[in-house]
Design an enzyme around this catalytic site. Structure first.
Site, mmCIF file in Angstrom:
data_model
loop_
_atom_site.group_PDB
_atom_site.id
_atom_site.type_symbol
_atom_site.label_atom_id
_atom_site.label_comp_id
_atom_site.label_asym_id
_atom_site.label_seq_id
_atom_site.Cartn_x
_atom_site.Cartn_y
_atom_site.Cartn_z
ATOM 1 N N SER A 41 0.877 -1.301 -0.008
ATOM 2 C CA SER A 41 0.065 0.015 -0.020
ATOM 3 C C SER A 41 0.803 1.469 -0.171
ATOM 4 C CB SER A 41 -1.109 -0.044 1.207
ATOM 5 O OG SER A 41 -0.366 0.215 2.503
ATOM 6 N N ASN A 42 1.921 1.066 0.715
ATOM 7 C CA ASN A 42 2.989 2.479 0.652
ATOM 8 C C ASN A 42 3.397 2.402 -0.598
ATOM 9 O OD1 ASN A 42 3.279 3.883 3.267
ATOM 10 N ND2 ASN A 42 3.309 1.699 4.083
ATOM 11 N N LEU A 53 11.088 -6.782 3.911
ATOM 12 C CA LEU A 53 11.378 -7.314 4.862
ATOM 13 C C LEU A 53 13.080 -8.187 5.225
ATOM 14 C CD1 LEU A 53 8.212 -9.712 5.533
ATOM 15 C CD2 LEU A 53 9.186 -7.639 6.712
ATOM 16 N N ILE A 89 19.201 -5.100 3.642
ATOM 17 C CA ILE A 89 19.716 -4.791 2.476
ATOM 18 C C ILE A 89 21.399 -4.997 2.999
ATOM 19 C CG2 ILE A 89 20.304 -2.609 1.385
ATOM 20 C CD1 ILE A 89 17.642 -3.538 0.774
ATOM 21 N N ASN A 129 13.884 3.944 4.636
ATOM 22 C CA ASN A 129 12.934 2.770 5.371
ATOM 23 C C ASN A 129 11.745 3.727 5.981
ATOM 24 O OD1 ASN A 129 11.916 0.080 5.622
ATOM 25 N ND2 ASN A 129 12.707 0.327 7.586
ATOM 26 N N HIS A 171 9.116 2.542 9.349
ATOM 27 C CA HIS A 171 8.707 1.609 10.307
ATOM 28 C C HIS A 171 7.482 1.985 11.138
ATOM 29 C CE1 HIS A 171 9.863 -1.487 12.974
ATOM 30 N NE2 HIS A 171 9.592 -0.852 13.927
ATOM 31 N N ASP A 193 16.814 -1.014 11.671
ATOM 32 C CA ASP A 193 15.923 0.125 12.130
ATOM 33 C C ASP A 193 17.133 1.219 13.120
ATOM 34 O OD1 ASP A 193 13.801 -0.992 11.031
ATOM 35 O OD2 ASP A 193 13.377 -2.148 12.790
ATOM 36 N N GLU A 207 1.550 6.634 7.702
ATOM 37 C CA GLU A 207 2.633 6.428 6.681
ATOM 38 C C GLU A 207 2.261 6.980 5.355
ATOM 39 O OE1 GLU A 207 4.020 2.492 6.737
ATOM 40 O OE2 GLU A 207 3.433 2.189 9.009
HETATM 41 C C1 GRF Z 1 4.183 -0.649 6.880
HETATM 42 O O1 GRF Z 1 3.532 -0.595 8.334
HETATM 43 C C2 GRF Z 1 5.808 -0.240 7.035
HETATM 44 O O2 GRF Z 1 6.006 0.594 7.947
HETATM 45 C C3 GRF Z 1 6.270 -1.506 7.260
HETATM 46 O O3 GRF Z 1 5.513 -2.351 6.627
HETATM 47 C C4 GRF Z 1 4.278 -2.140 6.296
HETATM 48 C C5 GRF Z 1 4.227 -2.218 4.883
HETATM 49 O O4 GRF Z 1 2.872 -2.242 4.481
HETATM 50 N N1 GRF Z 1 7.862 -1.459 7.062
HETATM 51 P P1 GRF Z 1 2.310 -1.876 2.874
HETATM 52 O O5 GRF Z 1 2.819 -3.382 2.163
HETATM 53 O O6 GRF Z 1 2.909 -0.719 2.463
HETATM 54 O O7 GRF Z 1 0.866 -1.970 3.056
#
Ligand code: GRF
Length: 208
Positions: A27-28, A99, A102, A116, A118, A159, A188
């Protein structure tokens, strides 16, 4: 007689070439793709994932952006990723729910060029294994009154890179981890595109 001398237009540096790596729903990645459509500041030129079921593979064609699924050896020593990033002339790598760690070789070659996001207020509730609902469960179990999200540069330690931007929100009474996850995700989506744009702008100016 025309004595007017045409004004020299300041040369606009080309948009910064951005790659997004995303393992999950993406989604991001999607809000970033929407944000940078037609932008003069950044252009998303590559989507990539280690997960053949990642959401980015479904919507990449909609945006006309190539999407790559990494082969298993991709994270061994960084050589594969460096070659891929170089071949697309990537200037900024954006992790959006990615996940895998890197490789150090990539971090060294892209100093302050890997971002990144978080879903907690780092340094709290970060580190290896802290992802997805686990983060929000831990926040709630600890009775925190606030949580939020952090955007940071990636260094060699999970992180722990320099923080670029944070935003917090209150953890409601009796809030479930799922509800907190949704609320943080909304934050986010609001701030990741703007923050990536600011970083891209800095790169664009520096490289001019
Ligand atoms: C988000 O909560 C981000 O902070 C974390 O993983 C999630 C990814 O969500 N690193 P999406 O795949 O972008 O919906």
């Amino acid at each position: 007689m025309d004595t007017h001398t045409p004004q020299q237009m300041p040369a606009q540096a080309p948009p910064v070439r951005i790659a997004i790596f995303a393992s999950g729903g993406g989604s991001n990645a999607r809000v970033l793709l929407d944000h940078f459509r037609g932008s003069y500041v950044g252009e998303i030129v590559l989507l990539a994932t280690e997960n053949p079921h990642s959401g980015i593979l479904h919507f990449a064609p909609e945006y006309g952006v190539p999407a790559v699924v990494f082969p298993p050896q991709a994270h061994r020593d960084g050589a594969y990723l460096l070659e891929l990033l170089r071949s697309y002339r990537i200037e900024l790598l954006v992790l959006a729910g990615y996940l895998k760690k890197i490789p150090d070789a990539v971090v060294h070659d892209f100093p302050q060029r890997v971002l990144n996001i978080h879903p907690s207020l780092l340094p709290a509730y970060g580190g290896k294994g802290m992802y997805g609902l686990r983060v929000h469960q831990a926040v709630i179990e600890a009775g925190e009154r606030y949580s939020g999200m952090t955007i940071h540069y990636v260094n060699e330690v999970y992180d722990q890179g320099q923080i670029v931007f944070q935003e917090r929100l209150p953890v409601g009474e009796g809030m479930s981890p799922e509800a907190l996850q949704m609320a943080v995700l909304k934050l986010e989506h609001k701030y990741y595109p703007k923050t990536v744009e600011k970083v891209a702008q800095t790169i664009q100016i520096a490289d001019k």
